[in-house]
Design a protein around this motif. Structure first.
Motif, PDB file in Angstrom:
ATOM      1  N   GLU A 168      24.070  16.959  21.039  1.00  0.00           N
ATOM      2  CA  GLU A 168      23.696  15.552  21.011  1.00  0.00           C
ATOM      3  C   GLU A 168      24.350  14.788  19.873  1.00  0.00           C
ATOM      4  O   GLU A 168      24.423  13.575  19.900  1.00  0.00           O
ATOM      5  N   ASN A 169      24.824  15.475  18.838  1.00  0.00           N
ATOM      6  CA  ASN A 169      25.400  14.761  17.697  1.00  0.00           C
ATOM      7  C   ASN A 169      26.259  15.695  16.851  1.00  0.00           C
ATOM      8  O   ASN A 169      25.872  16.075  15.755  1.00  0.00           O
ATOM      9  N   THR A 201      17.055   6.269  17.666  1.00  0.00           N
ATOM     10  CA  THR A 201      17.636   7.612  17.720  1.00  0.00           C
ATOM     11  C   THR A 201      18.942   7.606  18.492  1.00  0.00           C
ATOM     12  O   THR A 201      19.957   8.168  18.048  1.00  0.00           O
ATOM     13  N   ILE A 212      22.735   8.504  17.145  1.00  0.00           N
ATOM     14  CA  ILE A 212      23.556   9.557  17.748  1.00  0.00           C
ATOM     15  C   ILE A 212      24.898   9.001  18.206  1.00  0.00           C
ATOM     16  O   ILE A 212      25.946   9.629  18.025  1.00  0.00           O
TER      17      ILE A 212
END
Length: 342
Positions: A82-83, A329, A333
């Motif tokens: 995700e990141n 969030t 990201i």
């Protein structure tokens, strides 16, 4: 001005046991939320920050040099889907270039970096980015008091405050407050801060912020000794009603968490405290009180926590707040780049 101190039923906490709502120790969170956060059957390329945080705790058992070697190896080979830029930010050569840390020595930067490897890196970087008002660091029980040197920086000293909170089992944990964002949070919840902190109704957000720091061990040390878990949670950017339900849960006692998987008992327990003589919300605005009451009545067990950036237990149905957390969030990201911190 502060008028008096609210009395609450004390709740005992094990070391860093606030993970039930606030914490970042993945192995404990796994037990609380029923989530498999371990690394069993995981290959290095599939490890993420959750696994890294849990492994960081395991590495405390290794000799110092061995632990450092393994930590750096994990950072090199882990790539969270995700990141991936988050791990790029924590490697030594990048981390050392962060402008906000210019006041620190090379060894102090490395001490901070290694502390963040224990699981607090996601919250640290999203707070620096301004998409979360505050975070708590200090997982490895090392002395991070040197962070106060940043207050001497002409730019970052005005933007951030570093608030040490005493604990009984090691060096203090540190709140990092993004002042602008905390002030925004206070403004959005001003009525609640004034009610719970028993301040004058004309108190400004700046005055509330100053009182929050001045009386830090009352308002921000709530994980360990006070009845201000709700104030701490909201300051960290967590949804208001989940924070309030967590406060009621902690007043109930250590068994409050255990009741989460029995909705009827949980609702009865929280409603009993809400309507009790020593309710922390007896002075809440009537409409706000009734809204909290109705939210508690709608409680359904959900083992799902917030996320690694906003580590709270989802106790209340708060669509707008959940959207805010998810929006911040997702933006972090998608937009985070360590170069923006150089």
């Amino acid at each position: 001005m502060k008028m008096s101190q609210i009395s609450h039923v004390p709740a005992s906490f094990a070391s860093k046991s606030h993970v039930a709502f606030f914490g970042s120790k993945k192995n404990v969170a796994a037990n609380i939320f029923g989530k498999n956060c371990g690394v069993k059957n995981s290959s290095p390329d599939k490890l993420n920050m959750d696994s890294l945080g849990m492994l960081g705790n395991v590495l405390k058992l290794f000799p110092t040099e061995s632990a450092r070697f393994l930590q750096d190896s994990l950072v090199k080979f882990c790539a969270p889907a995700e990141n991936p830029k988050l791990l790029e930010a924590i490697v030594p050569e990048n981390f050392a270039r962060i402008k906000m840390l210019n006041s620190l020595s090379a060894s102090e930067k490395e001490t901070l970096r290694r502390d963040l490897l224990y699981g607090d890196a996601p919250e640290f970087f999203i707070t620096l980015s301004g998409l979360k008002p505050a975070c708590i660091i200090g997982e490895s029980k090392v002395d991070l008091g040197f962070l106060k040197k940043i207050k001497n920086d002409k730019l970052y000293g005005e933007k951030f405050d570093f608030v040490p909170i005493k604990i009984t089992d090691g060096f203090p944990v540190i709140y990092i407050l993004n002042k602008e964002k905390v002030l925004e949070t206070i403004s959005a919840n001003k009525d609640f801060y004034i009610m719970k902190m028993e301040l004058d109704n004309n108190s400004s957000p700046d005055e509330i912020y100053s009182e929050l720091i001045k009386q830090k061990d009352l308002y921000l040390n709530s994980h360990y000794q006070s009845g201000m878990q709700d104030i701490a949670g909201i300051t960290l950017g967590y949804p208001r009603y989940s924070s309030m339900m967590y406060q009621l849960e902690k007043i109930y006692g250590d068994d409050g968490i255990k009741l989460r998987n029995n909705p009827q008992l949980y609702r009865d327990a929280l409603l009993g405290i809400l309507h009790g003589e020593n309710s922390p919300y007896k002075n809440l605005d009537k409409s706000e009180f009734e809204k909290l009451e109705n939210i508690i009545k709608l409680y359904k067990y959900s083992p799902k926590p917030g996320n690694k950036y906003y580590k709270y237990a989802v106790l209340a149905e708060e669509p707008e707040e959940a959207a805010r957390v998810n929006r911040n969030t997702t933006r972090f990201i998608n937009e985070f780049d360590i170069k923006n911190l150089f």
